[in-house]
Design an enzyme around this catalytic site. Structure first.
Site, PDB file in Angstrom:
ATOM      1  N   GLY A  14       0.823  -1.202   0.000  1.00 39.93           N
ATOM      2  CA  GLY A  14       0.000   0.000   0.000  1.00 39.93           C
ATOM      3  C   GLY A  14       0.854   1.246   0.000  1.00 39.93           C
ATOM      4  O   GLY A  14       0.522   2.246   0.643  1.00 39.93           O
ATOM      5  N   GLY A  18      -1.282   7.923   0.582  1.00 45.14           N
ATOM      6  CA  GLY A  18      -1.571   8.109   1.996  1.00 45.14           C
ATOM      7  C   GLY A  18      -0.407   7.849   2.929  1.00 45.14           C
ATOM      8  O   GLY A  18       0.729   8.264   2.676  1.00 45.14           O
ATOM      9  N   ILE A  19      -0.688   7.142   4.016  1.00 41.75           N
ATOM     10  CA  ILE A  19       0.335   6.866   5.026  1.00 41.75           C
ATOM     11  C   ILE A  19       1.491   6.073   4.427  1.00 41.75           C
ATOM     12  O   ILE A  19       2.656   6.338   4.725  1.00 41.75           O
ATOM     13  CB  ILE A  19      -0.289   6.110   6.216  1.00 41.75           C
ATOM     14  CG1 ILE A  19      -1.191   7.054   7.026  1.00 41.75           C
ATOM     15  CG2 ILE A  19       0.790   5.525   7.121  1.00 41.75           C
ATOM     16  CD1 ILE A  19      -1.953   6.361   8.150  1.00 41.75           C
ATOM     17  N   ASP A  67      -1.488  -7.250  -5.961  1.00 42.24           N
ATOM     18  CA  ASP A  67      -2.638  -7.512  -5.108  1.00 42.24           C
ATOM     19  C   ASP A  67      -2.124  -8.406  -3.985  1.00 42.24           C
ATOM     20  O   ASP A  67      -1.804  -9.577  -4.209  1.00 42.24           O
ATOM     21  CB  ASP A  67      -3.737  -8.211  -5.906  1.00 42.24           C
ATOM     22  CG  ASP A  67      -4.980  -8.525  -5.073  1.00 42.24           C
ATOM     23  OD1 ASP A  67      -4.864  -8.625  -3.837  1.00 42.24           O
ATOM     24  OD2 ASP A  67      -6.058  -8.691  -5.662  1.00 42.24           O
ATOM     25  N   ASN A  91       1.546  -2.218   5.338  1.00 38.37           N
ATOM     26  CA  ASN A  91       0.748  -1.013   5.509  1.00 38.37           C
ATOM     27  C   ASN A  91      -0.626  -1.093   4.854  1.00 38.37           C
ATOM     28  O   ASN A  91      -1.561  -0.444   5.308  1.00 38.37           O
ATOM     29  CB  ASN A  91       1.512   0.186   4.924  1.00 38.37           C
ATOM     30  CG  ASN A  91       0.624   1.394   4.731  1.00 38.37           C
ATOM     31  OD1 ASN A  91       0.253   2.078   5.689  1.00 38.37           O
ATOM     32  ND2 ASN A  91       0.253   1.664   3.478  1.00 38.37           N
ATOM     33  N   TYR A 151     -13.249  -3.847  10.969  1.00 39.64           N
ATOM     34  CA  TYR A 151     -11.926  -3.207  10.914  1.00 39.64           C
ATOM     35  C   TYR A 151     -11.204  -3.340  12.243  1.00 39.64           C
ATOM     36  O   TYR A 151     -10.028  -3.726  12.301  1.00 39.64           O
ATOM     37  CB  TYR A 151     -12.091  -1.734  10.552  1.00 39.64           C
ATOM     38  CG  TYR A 151     -10.797  -0.946  10.536  1.00 39.64           C
ATOM     39  CD1 TYR A 151      -9.952  -0.978   9.439  1.00 39.64           C
ATOM     40  CD2 TYR A 151     -10.424  -0.156  11.624  1.00 39.64           C
ATOM     41  CE1 TYR A 151      -8.766  -0.251   9.419  1.00 39.64           C
ATOM     42  CE2 TYR A 151      -9.254   0.573  11.622  1.00 39.64           C
ATOM     43  CZ  TYR A 151      -8.424   0.520  10.515  1.00 39.64           C
ATOM     44  OH  TYR A 151      -7.245   1.237  10.503  1.00 39.64           O
ATOM     45  N   LYS A 155      -7.629  -5.315  13.284  1.00 44.35           N
ATOM     46  CA  LYS A 155      -6.470  -4.645  13.874  1.00 44.35           C
ATOM     47  C   LYS A 155      -6.117  -5.232  15.242  1.00 44.35           C
ATOM     48  O   LYS A 155      -4.937  -5.250  15.632  1.00 44.35           O
ATOM     49  CB  LYS A 155      -6.719  -3.141  13.957  1.00 44.35           C
ATOM     50  CG  LYS A 155      -6.840  -2.464  12.603  1.00 44.35           C
ATOM     51  CD  LYS A 155      -5.607  -2.674  11.739  1.00 44.35           C
ATOM     52  CE  LYS A 155      -5.718  -1.953  10.407  1.00 44.35           C
ATOM     53  NZ  LYS A 155      -4.489  -2.096   9.580  1.00 44.35           N
ATOM     54  N   THR A 188      -6.732  10.369   5.610  1.00 44.86           N
ATOM     55  CA  THR A 188      -6.493   9.491   4.466  1.00 44.86           C
ATOM     56  C   THR A 188      -7.826   9.049   3.882  1.00 44.86           C
ATOM     57  O   THR A 188      -8.884   9.225   4.490  1.00 44.86           O
ATOM     58  CB  THR A 188      -5.698   8.237   4.867  1.00 44.86           C
ATOM     59  OG1 THR A 188      -6.520   7.410   5.703  1.00 44.86           O
ATOM     60  CG2 THR A 188      -4.419   8.595   5.600  1.00 44.86           C
TER      61      THR A 188
END
Length: 250
Positions: A14, A18-19, A67, A91, A151, A155, A188
């Site tokens: 990723g 963004g981040i 992917d 990430n 989500y 995490k 983001t």
């Protein structure tokens, strides 16, 4: 030397936006040798690599379209045969409360698969040279509230995986450090992800009244700082534009 960004070859999933992009940028600013950006968006990846190469020099950034849920064997084989990689930064992630399996596949299962591929390659007890796996988790990995259920669960799993795989017992045998960063609310595209209808009104209210937003660059700087100080099996918070903090082991 494992905690010094200078001359490191780093793979980041990723990494085009963004981040992820900001982390890549800041590691190069701090002396990293090469950043290998993995992303499923070819257009964003090509632009990201071009931007970083114009800023830091030719071939400092390399983009590989990927992917992470499907291309592990092909892409990892190419990377590990071509580069002497020092760091894997997991990430890539999504927030999509309409799709449990997709959320777990990207945020958790793919992260674990990529980690174990590099972990086994790096094990000093199997002839490897050691390395660092750096997982991007979230403050939602340990906070208690009603929002982002899928989500948040993914995490929580990332933190459990990081702390277990990175436990000092495993690190002392394998020489592979496993650490995590837990960003707070950051500006983001992820925040525009799909949420449950019953949560939208209250979540928006919380966002407007109680949450301190930070820029992706803040997380990137925190990530490099954490990389320099973190022991294996630890997770660190980078939230509310505040200094990094070690998360409690619970």
């Amino acid at each position: 030397m494992e905690r010094e960004p200078k001359d490191k070859v780093i793979v980041i999933t990723g990494g085009a936006k963004g981040i992820g992009f900001e982390i890549a940028d800041h590691f190069l600013e701090c002396g990293a040798k090469t950043l290998i950006l993995l992303d499923n968006s070819e257009a964003a990846g090509v632009t990201a690599a071009q931007t970083l190469n114009e800023k830091y020099g030719k071939d400092k950034a390399v983009f590989i379209e990927c992917d992470i849920t499907k291309d592990l064997e092909k892409v990892s084989r190419h990377i590990l045969q071509t580069y002497q990689v020092d760091v894997l930064i997991n990430n890539a992630g999504i927030l999509d409360e309409s799709d449990l399996r997709k959320t777990m596949e990207i945020n958790c299962i793919a992260l674990m698969d990529w980690s174990m591929k590099f972990f086994e390659h790096w094990r000093i007890d199997q002839g490897g040279r050691g390395g660092t796996i750096f997982n991007v988790a979230s403050i939602y990995g340990f906070e208690y509230n009603p929002f982002a259920i899928y989500y948040k669960t993914s995490k929580h799993a990332v933190l459990g995986f990081t702390r277990s795989l990175g436990h000092p017992f495993n690190y002392n045998i394998t020489g592979v450090r496993v650490i995590a960063i837990c960003p707070g609310f950051t500006e983001t595209a992820l925040l525009a992800g799909k949420s449950w209808e019953i949560h939208k009104e209250e979540f928006q209210k919380q966002m407007e009244e109680k949450i301190t937003m930070q820029k992706p660059k803040v997380v990137a700087k925190a990530a490099v700082e954490i990389f320099g100080v973190a022991d294996s099996g630890t997770a660190w918070v980078a939230a509310n534009n505040e200094p990094i903090k070690l998360t409690p082991m619970c």
